[in-house]
Design an enzyme around this catalytic site. Structure first.
Site, mmCIF file in Angstrom:
data_model
loop_
_atom_site.group_PDB
_atom_site.id
_atom_site.type_symbol
_atom_site.label_atom_id
_atom_site.label_comp_id
_atom_site.label_asym_id
_atom_site.label_seq_id
_atom_site.Cartn_x
_atom_site.Cartn_y
_atom_site.Cartn_z
ATOM 1 N N GLU A 47 49.550 20.012 62.196
ATOM 2 C CA GLU A 47 50.248 18.783 62.576
ATOM 3 C C GLU A 47 51.595 18.669 61.862
ATOM 4 O O GLU A 47 52.599 18.290 62.469
ATOM 5 C CB GLU A 47 49.382 17.561 62.255
ATOM 6 C CG GLU A 47 48.195 17.379 63.179
ATOM 7 C CD GLU A 47 48.600 17.070 64.602
ATOM 8 O OE1 GLU A 47 49.639 16.420 64.803
ATOM 9 O OE2 GLU A 47 47.873 17.490 65.521
ATOM 10 N N TYR A 132 50.674 8.413 62.729
ATOM 11 C CA TYR A 132 50.397 9.360 63.810
ATOM 12 C C TYR A 132 49.607 10.569 63.301
ATOM 13 O O TYR A 132 48.583 10.955 63.876
ATOM 14 C CB TYR A 132 51.696 9.832 64.475
ATOM 15 C CG TYR A 132 51.445 10.970 65.436
ATOM 16 C CD1 TYR A 132 51.005 10.719 66.731
ATOM 17 C CD2 TYR A 132 51.579 12.296 65.033
ATOM 18 C CE1 TYR A 132 50.718 11.758 67.604
ATOM 19 C CE2 TYR A 132 51.291 13.335 65.899
ATOM 20 C CZ TYR A 132 50.868 13.068 67.180
ATOM 21 O OH TYR A 132 50.567 14.096 68.035
ATOM 22 N N ASP A 150 52.153 9.748 71.279
ATOM 23 C CA ASP A 150 53.384 10.447 70.930
ATOM 24 C C ASP A 150 54.324 10.381 72.133
ATOM 25 O O ASP A 150 54.057 9.682 73.117
ATOM 26 C CB ASP A 150 53.097 11.892 70.497
ATOM 27 C CG ASP A 150 52.581 12.772 71.632
ATOM 28 O OD1 ASP A 150 52.349 12.255 72.758
ATOM 29 O OD2 ASP A 150 52.404 13.985 71.404
#
Length: 307
Positions: A47, A132, A150
């Site tokens: 990520e 996020y 996103d």
């Protein structure tokens, strides 16, 4: 759910929408290695790497990173300068992401006995892990997240269900659509849809988009989408120059300004536009980020990577 979000999803058979997307994803999707693991450390690395780098380019860097530091404990025990150097050599974007990833690993080891927290709120306590990323790790590692929102997901929701271009509306609509307790497959699936079928230039038919029959954009041929921020040009940017400073110091460990300058810019001139004052500004930024130490020694400014 707000009135706007409710209006956007009114008349939508949510079970049909969910089933269509999940079946489409399960039938065929891009096979990234981090989609084959539920290891929170490996997912966190993927990520953080993918925040500024195309996924296809992340694969080799991700595998090399894990070969070098296979566990969170290995990363926590690593020399931070080596981690930053790896980040720079693989062109993975802002070097402070490497610093934060290293600090997050130390937090997991020292505060959580080496075991990642499972909840998005707790994951957000880790250095450099925003909402996020925390939600993505909770979803993909523990199937315990909320709906991920996103840029790709916003584009999909705006086009398919005419959701208003407002972050709170996107979050409400995304959460409404996600099957309860299935954040792992749902978030992977809707992001895949945005990445291969509902890009800026959509490929609805070619990609076999499973939502064509009820997609507002497909029915109206209006494929406008929310504005998407663009990254500044990298070549010649301050970000690129910061990376060159770190690369130069990784090799030589300690350099005076006039030794470092030519390694950063070939047109470095001590008293010029790209000279000592300009270089001191870069070093000041890197020092503020905790990456570089700057000392005055015998009339010279000397820089080195922090240990």
């Amino acid at each position: 759910m707000s009135e706007d979000a409710a209006t956007a999803l009114s008349g939508v058979d949510e079970d049909t929408v969910r089933t269509a997307l999940i079946e489409w994803y399960e039938a065929d999707h891009r096979d990234y290695p981090w989609r084959r693991t539920d290891d929170a450390y490996e997912i966190l690395v993927s990520e953080v790497m993918s925040q500024q780098t195309q996924l296809d380019r992340v694969v080799d860097a991700w595998q090399a990173f894990l070969d070098r530091w296979p566990t969170v404990a290995d990363l926590a025990a690593a020399d931070r300068a080596e981690v930053v150097g790896f980040w720079t050599s693989h062109s993975l974007g802002y070097n402070n992401r490497a610093k934060y990833l290293h600090e997050a690993a130390n937090q997991v080891v020292s505060e959580y006995d080496g075991t990642f927290p499972r909840d998005p709120d707790e994951l957000s306590e880790l250095m450099g892990v925003g909402p996020y990323t925390a939600n993505a790790v909770a979803s993909f590692a523990f199937d315990n997240g909320d709906a991920v929102v996103d840029t790709n997901v916003k584009r999909v929701l705006h086009r398919a269900f005419d959701v208003a271009d407002d972050d709170s509306e996107f979050e409400r609509a995304a959460q409404e659509l996600m099957p309860e307790g299935e954040s792992r497959i749902w978030n992977n699936a809707i992001m895949e849809l945005g990445g291969v079928a509902c890009e800026k230039t959509p490929s609805c038919d070619a990609a076999g988009c499973p939502w064509r029959e009820f997609c507002h954009a497909y029915q109206t041929a209006d494929f406008t989408a929310p504005d998407v921020p663009t990254q500044p040009e990298f070549e010649g940017s301050r970000r690129q120059m910061r990376g060159r400073v770190v690369s130069a110091l990784e090799g030589d460990r300690e350099l005076a300004l006039d030794e470092l300058g030519p390694k950063v810019r070939v047109d470095y001139v001590p008293g010029g536009e790209y000279g000592r004052d300009w270089l001191r500004g870069l070093l000041s930024d890197l020092s503020d980020d905790g990456l570089v130490s700057v000392d005055e020694r015998d009339g010279d400014t000397v820089a080195r990577l922090r240990e």
